[in-house]
Write an enzyme that holds these catalytic residues in place. Structure first.
Site, PDB file in Angstrom:
ATOM      1  N   LYS A 379       1.105  -0.865   0.226  1.00 16.30           N
ATOM      2  CA  LYS A 379      -0.321  -0.144  -0.011  1.00 16.30           C
ATOM      3  C   LYS A 379       0.806   1.137   0.159  1.00 16.30           C
ATOM      4  O   LYS A 379       0.603   2.629  -0.256  1.00 16.30           O
ATOM      5  CB  LYS A 379      -0.733   0.229   1.413  1.00 16.30           C
ATOM      6  N   GLU A 380       2.466   0.984   0.309  1.00 17.01           N
ATOM      7  CA  GLU A 380       3.040   2.578   0.924  1.00 17.01           C
ATOM      8  C   GLU A 380       4.311   1.988  -0.046  1.00 17.01           C
ATOM      9  O   GLU A 380       4.776   1.111  -0.015  1.00 17.01           O
ATOM     10  CB  GLU A 380       3.330   2.720   2.399  1.00 17.01           C
ATOM     11  N   ASP A 409       7.291  -1.804  10.119  1.00 18.92           N
ATOM     12  CA  ASP A 409       5.430  -2.314  10.939  1.00 18.92           C
ATOM     13  C   ASP A 409       5.499  -3.783  10.362  1.00 18.92           C
ATOM     14  O   ASP A 409       4.428  -4.359  10.685  1.00 18.92           O
ATOM     15  CB  ASP A 409       4.427  -1.512  11.514  1.00 18.92           C
ATOM     16  N   LYS A 600      -0.028   2.776  14.766  1.00 18.64           N
ATOM     17  CA  LYS A 600       1.009   3.427  14.121  1.00 18.64           C
ATOM     18  C   LYS A 600       1.071   3.900  15.951  1.00 18.64           C
ATOM     19  O   LYS A 600       2.855   4.132  16.178  1.00 18.64           O
ATOM     20  CB  LYS A 600       0.861   4.361  13.631  1.00 18.64           C
ATOM     21  N   ASP A 821      -2.334  11.488  17.183  1.00 15.67           N
ATOM     22  CA  ASP A 821      -1.851  12.579  17.331  1.00 15.67           C
ATOM     23  C   ASP A 821      -2.341  13.616  18.204  1.00 15.67           C
ATOM     24  O   ASP A 821      -1.794  14.157  19.306  1.00 15.67           O
ATOM     25  CB  ASP A 821      -1.945  13.075  16.014  1.00 15.67           C
TER      26      ASP A 821
END
Length: 1121
Positions: A379-380, A409, A600, A821
């Site tokens: 995906k990345e 990860d 994350k 975040d």
């Protein structure tokens, strides 16, 4: 200001809490000076000379202090390089893949080969020298910073690290000349970088900050003019060490440089620029006027109900009251916007330029660790991550102060080898950027610029260099894109070999030859060993949720002094260009079944702990894998705030998120400029912007759940002396014995906390700085990595480390929300910290954003779901402490409440249709009061929009796009997030909204092809229903008014609000059309179904309506009050 200064802790001192304060103040001898002299002998030891051996001149008076003077090496007395053992250990560490975890031993796998391609840079893992000269040894000789072979003996016998260590342990004899090695006497951690000598303190303990100022000239020859540079500084610089550097009350004992600094006017390195009062004053006035008019309007609406349609009136009143409340939460925190600016020249003058106390110009800036997070290479794309890493490695910041950590990860070998390829290409790319001042330093973004590349380039060889680098980058992309096939083919070949071995073994043991051997389909590394992470065919201990912790130092820490290239090293002439690369580390935390890894946030906390052990940068900058550094000076811009007066209470610097690849019209408000340039700029005038996940520079100490420092309450030495503090000083409520309860059982991690706090302070170079560190405290080279340190870093990324600790609860990134975040930033503000918003002239960072409608809705769904979780948790702003300012509290309260506006917004969007169909309106009649209130509120809204566009420096089109997508997301993603959050809180049911159908783009050459892709998702249902209902209602009401008994005034009132809804939904409807108005069949199905249902419902309510459509009524005339 008295400046009794303590030493900065080295890594050894970091492991001993008292390491920074072990030098005790000496006392002055009342009978005269006692001067102790010591000379370094050829054996490397210091020999003290008695006072009787020295002719003490009578001219010496009480003005002189006690010194221990070390005579530095002269041209006739050159010390041997003492760092052979340290180099060997560090090279061993950088060439080893460390693995470990729960109930397992930490192992270091020495890798002869990291990637298939050749490794050239001496800092990179896998870099080896010539072959070892020992018989029956296939090891490689160590390399120095330039890649030359390191030979520890004068006979130049080539020997590898392991054989060298064995020889040292055996007899200490060189296998070549059979003479003793002469480096054993120098293993006292004394640094001789560029002829600089660190001095031990008189008490026998080495102070890592005491260095001689003996330097060589540019030609490398000994410079006698600078041979004995002495200073009376209290921090131990120079070749003179003052015994009572921690004692004495006399003002004459201050640094001469400090006296000069005190006499100089203060030069700020950042400034707060207020918004022009001609804009801000009318803006605040309009906010007040609209607030007052809203109160009168709501009072009038409540006291004047519509008795003919009380149900319609009730729904509208409830919605309007909520909208007023929501507007207050959003608007009031915007009344204090500010702008900020930085002065990079003053920053350079204070920290980087040579001075009498810093002749070499070594940087005094604090260290910074940069985190890049990725989880799935499918995906990345690895190429995107590699480009981000390259932009980090080329950042304009002291190389020795930068460390880059990549969190994988997913534990994928593809990401690991892509990082290794990026490190290899950085050998060429980074010096090229430094030589020609390239911007941006992401190679993909740079080579795709649509401007003239030769603009502002002065070197004559730029075009030639650029052409060569472009060719190498094209080959680099081919290697990266070919890694999946390369890994697959390699693994298949090794698995086939293992299968043949097993088959041969079965035949030799007499087993059934027809039985097919069963072997695991492993994933293999380039050196022919099993990859310890996730395999392509997942098995036990080798799947995404079950693998060991992995840590690899891809690029070992650089030398402390610049290392310039020459014309023979590379494809490009890098003469006078620093060719060092920052430290680069690959980290994949351990994952095991049965452990909550916290996505994350858990990965970021693992990086915080590992980096604290390895580099312990005082600041941390986290980036998503698709966000690269677009401005190479971005870190310096952030440091201008952290290192300025009063910067010690700043917890983080948030940079705006800028995106590329967005369609020119920004159909779905992907740029989000109203939030990043409006809301965030306004919060900067209160207590600071919220943390938004990427492009944020943290103070490491603030992540450890400590409150901001209060110089008035902290225990300090007299007269505001600067010194490192203990954990008890940093948090009086923290019991030192309970440190493992908060931070875990790592001693190195706990002892690194006071170090990072001390290093993150501003420089105390002026009386105005009451809480700072002494100038020059951070010019000391870091110690080389050793295996014990790296093993400790592997231990702190294990899956069990956070058990029964406060990681994720108070310390680090906070767990329990998909928007970790915002929660993390809220916790810091709640402790009294403040943050700063840094908008740079050139965008600091750039990334990618989804331009497809469905992807955008799902992105907003995740954000809104996190906000709902925040509202129903203890992170609700209503439960905050008094340290959170009132306007900041309103802003955080709005973060948790805004998704619930979707309930009222959906109802309000149906009101125009209900009004048109029923023939009623939200008011009994359109009287003058209603219209006047509505007109004033509308004019105030227009005025506020125009003024906000001015002070936020955005366009009116951006503001309108934001309003449109507010309604689109409010009726789709926000509504789904509320349902999902309520079900989770009330019933504990987890619901995820996933795509049910996907389609691919038709035109690969169109960079905006993804904009026209239509992917059906359940999130589209509410906006489609709202749009269709309002369109059908308009048609029914118009026909009834034109041919029936309807009133034009009621029709106009309802039609106005219906068009208001449809105008906001226009981008959504346009997105459903796809390219060239290709509408999916599902849209027509929904439209027909909804039209039939509404028609049947209307006929059931008013059976005579069909007969009345053809009759012209007398009440069809236009009536207006």
């Amino acid at each position: 200001m008295a400046t009794s200064l303590t030493s900065q802790q080295s890594k050894k001192g970091m492991r001993s809490p008292g390491g920074a304060n072990n030098a005790q103040g000496g006392s002055r001898n009342s009978t005269g000076q006692q001067v102790k002299f010591a000379r370094r002998t050829s054996s490397g030891r210091y020999v003290s000379l008695s006072r009787d051996d020295i002719d003490m001149s009578g001219e010496m008076s009480g003005d002189y202090m006690n010194y221990t003077v070390h005579i530095p090496p002269t041209p006739d007395n050159q010390p041997m390089d003492n760092s052979i053992a340290a180099r060997a250990e560090e090279q061993y560490v950088s060439n080893s893949l460390f693995t470990g975890g729960f109930n397992s031993v930490t192992r270091a796998h020495l890798m002869d080969k990291v990637i298939e391609s050749e490794v050239t840079h001496p800092q990179m893992a896998g870099a080896k020298g010539a072959s070892c000269a020992m018989s029956a040894c296939d090891g490689k000789v160590m390399k120095d910073e330039r890649g030359n072979d390191v030979m520890p003996c004068v006979c130049r016998f080539k020997i590898c690290r392991d054989c060298y260590m064995d020889a040292q342990k055996d007899k200490g004899l060189c296998p070549g000349c059979k003479e003793p090695y002469k480096v054993g006497d120098y293993d006292d951690e004394i640094e001789y970088s560029n002829g600089t000598l660190k001095l031990p303190a008189p008490n026998g303990k080495r102070d890592p900050n005491n260095m001689s100022m003996m330097k060589r000239n540019q030609g490398g020859d000994f410079d006698h003019n600078r041979w004995l540079f002495e200073t009376s500084g209290t921090y131990g610089y120079g070749n003179a060490f003052r015994d009572d550097m921690y004692g004495g009350d006399d003002g004459d004992e201050r640094l001469q440089g400090d006296i000069e600094n005190n006499d100089k006017p203060w030069k700020p390195i950042s400034r707060k620029i207020p918004i022009d009062s001609a804009i801000l004053s009318p803006y605040r006035l309009l906010v007040f006027v609209r607030l007052v008019v809203l109160a009168f309007f709501l009072h009038w609406r409540i006291t004047n109900p519509n008795d003919d349609a009380i149900w319609l009136w009730t729904m509208s009143i409830v919605c309007e009251v909520w909208f007023a409340f929501s507007w207050i939460l959003d608007q009031i925190p915007k009344i204090c916007p500010v702008n900020r600016t930085t002065d990079l020249e003053v920053l350079r003058e204070k920290f980087d330029l040579p001075s009498p106390s810093n002749p070499t110009g070594r940087s005094d800036l604090p260290g910074i660790d940069l985190f890049v997070s990725t989880a799935d290479p499918e995906k990345e794309p690895p190429l995107t991550t590699a480009n981000t890493i390259l932009s980090i490695l080329a950042v304009d910041y002291p190389v020795e102060k930068v460390a880059c950590y990549t969190s994988d990860d997913g534990g994928a070998l593809l990401t690991f080898e892509a990082m290794a390829e990026a490190a290899s290409f950085a050998d060429l790319w980074v010096p090229f950027c430094r030589k020609h001042n390239i911007e941006p330093r992401n190679p993909d973004a740079y080579f795709n610029l649509k401007i003239d590349p030769t603009k502002n380039k002065s070197r004559s060889d730029f075009v030639k260099d650029r052409r060569r680098v472009r060719r190498e980058y094209d080959e680099f992309k081919v290697r990266i894109n070919g890694l999946p096939d390369s890994i697959r083919r390699r693994s298949e070949a090794f698995n086939a070999r293992e299968e043949m071995k097993m088959l041969k073994h079965l035949r030799e043991t007499g087993a059934d030859p027809m039985e097919k051997p069963k072997i695991q389909k492993a994933t293999w590394m380039a050196d022919g060993t099993h990859w310890p992470g996730t395999w392509a065919v997942g098995t036990s201990e080798h799947s995404k949720g079950d693998h060991a912790g992995i840590l690899q130092v891809m690029l070992k820490p650089p030398s402390h002094d610049p290392l310039t290239g020459n014309g023979e090293d590379k494809l490009i002439d890098f003469t006078d260009v620093d060719i060092r690369l920052p430290m680069l580390v690959y980290v994949s935390r351990e994952k095991r079944p049965g452990y909550d890894h916290n996505k994350k946030a858990g990965a970021m906390n693992a990086l915080v702990r590992a980096s604290a052990i390895l580099s312990n940068g005082a600041f941390i900058l986290n980036l998503d894998c698709d966000h690269y550094i677009n401005n190479c000076k971005a870190i310096r811009e952030g440091m201008c705030f952290m290192m300025d007066r009063g910067g010690e209470d700043i917890c983080y610097i948030q940079f705006p998120q800028r995106f590329e690849g967005i369609d020119p019209s920004d159909r779905y408000a992907n740029h989000n400029t109203v939030f990043f340039d409006g809301n965030m700029r306004a919060l900067d005038g209160v207590q600071g912007p919220v943390y938004v996940g990427t492009g944020c520079m943290f103070r490491r100490f603030a992540l450890y759940a400590f409150p901001p420092p209060n110089p008035d309450k902290l225990t300090q030495a007299k007269e505001n002396e600067t010194q490192p503090l203990t954990t008890g000083d940093l948090d009086p409520d923290l019991d030192v014995n309970l440190l493992p309860k908060r931070f875990g059982n790592s001693t190195m991690l706990a002892e690194s906390i006071p170090v990072c706090e001390f290093q993150g302070r501003p420089i105390a170079d002026h009386p105005a700085i009451k809480f700072g560190r002494p100038p020059g405290a951070l010019r000391v080279p870091r110690e080389p990595l050793d295996a014990v340190t790296v093993a400790e870093a592997v231990s702190v990324i294990s899956c069990w480390y956070e058990d029964k600790t406060e990681w994720g609860e108070r310390v680090g990134w906070i767990y329990g929300s998909v928007t970790e975040d915002v929660v993390t930033g809220f916790r810091m503000h709640n402790r009294g910290w403040r943050s700063v918003y840094c908008i740079t002239k050139r965008d600091a960072f750039r990334g990618s954003a989804p331009i497809n409608l469905t992807d955008r809705l799902h992105q907003v769904l995740r954000w809104a779901t996190g906000s709902v979780e925040i509202f129903f948790s203890r992170n609700n702003a209503l439960l905050a402490t008094r340290k959170l300012k009132f306007l900041q509290r309103l802003a955080y309260l709005n973060v948790g409440i805004y998704p619930f506006t979707s309930f009222f917004l959906i109802v309000y969007c149906f009101l125009p249709a209900l009004s048109l169909i029923s023939g009623q309106f939200i008011v009994k009649q359109l009287n003058i009061f209603f219209l006047v209130y509505l007109m004033i509120i509308t004019f105030c809204l227009i005025g506020l929009a125009l003024l906000e566009v001015r002070w936020a420096q955005i366009s009116l089109e951006d503001w309108w796009r934001n309003e449109q997508f507010w309604l689109i997301s409010g009726t789709s993603s926000h509504f789904a997030a509320c349902i999902q959050g309520l079900l989770k809180v009330i019933a504990g049911i987890e619901i995820s909204f996933t795509l049910t159908a996907k389609s691919a783009g038709e035109d690969e050459d169109d960079i905006y092809a993804d904009l026209y892709i239509v992917k059906w998702t359940s999130l589209m249902i509410p906006p489609i229903v709202i749009a269709m209902v309002n369109i059908i209602a308009l048609m029914i009401a118009f026909a009834r008014t034109l041919f029936g008994t309807g009133q034009w005034n009621m029709f106009i009132g309802g039609a106005f609000f219906a068009f208001w809804v449809l105008a906001h939904l226009y981008p959504f409807l346009k997105g459903l059309m796809g390219r060239r108005r290709k509408t999916p069949t599902i849209v027509f199905v929904w439209a027909g179904l909804i039209a039939i249902i509404i028609s049947l419902l209307w006929l059931a309510i008013n059976p005579g309506a069909l007969g009345n459509l053809g009759a012209a009524g007398t009440g069809a005339g236009f009536v207006f009050p």
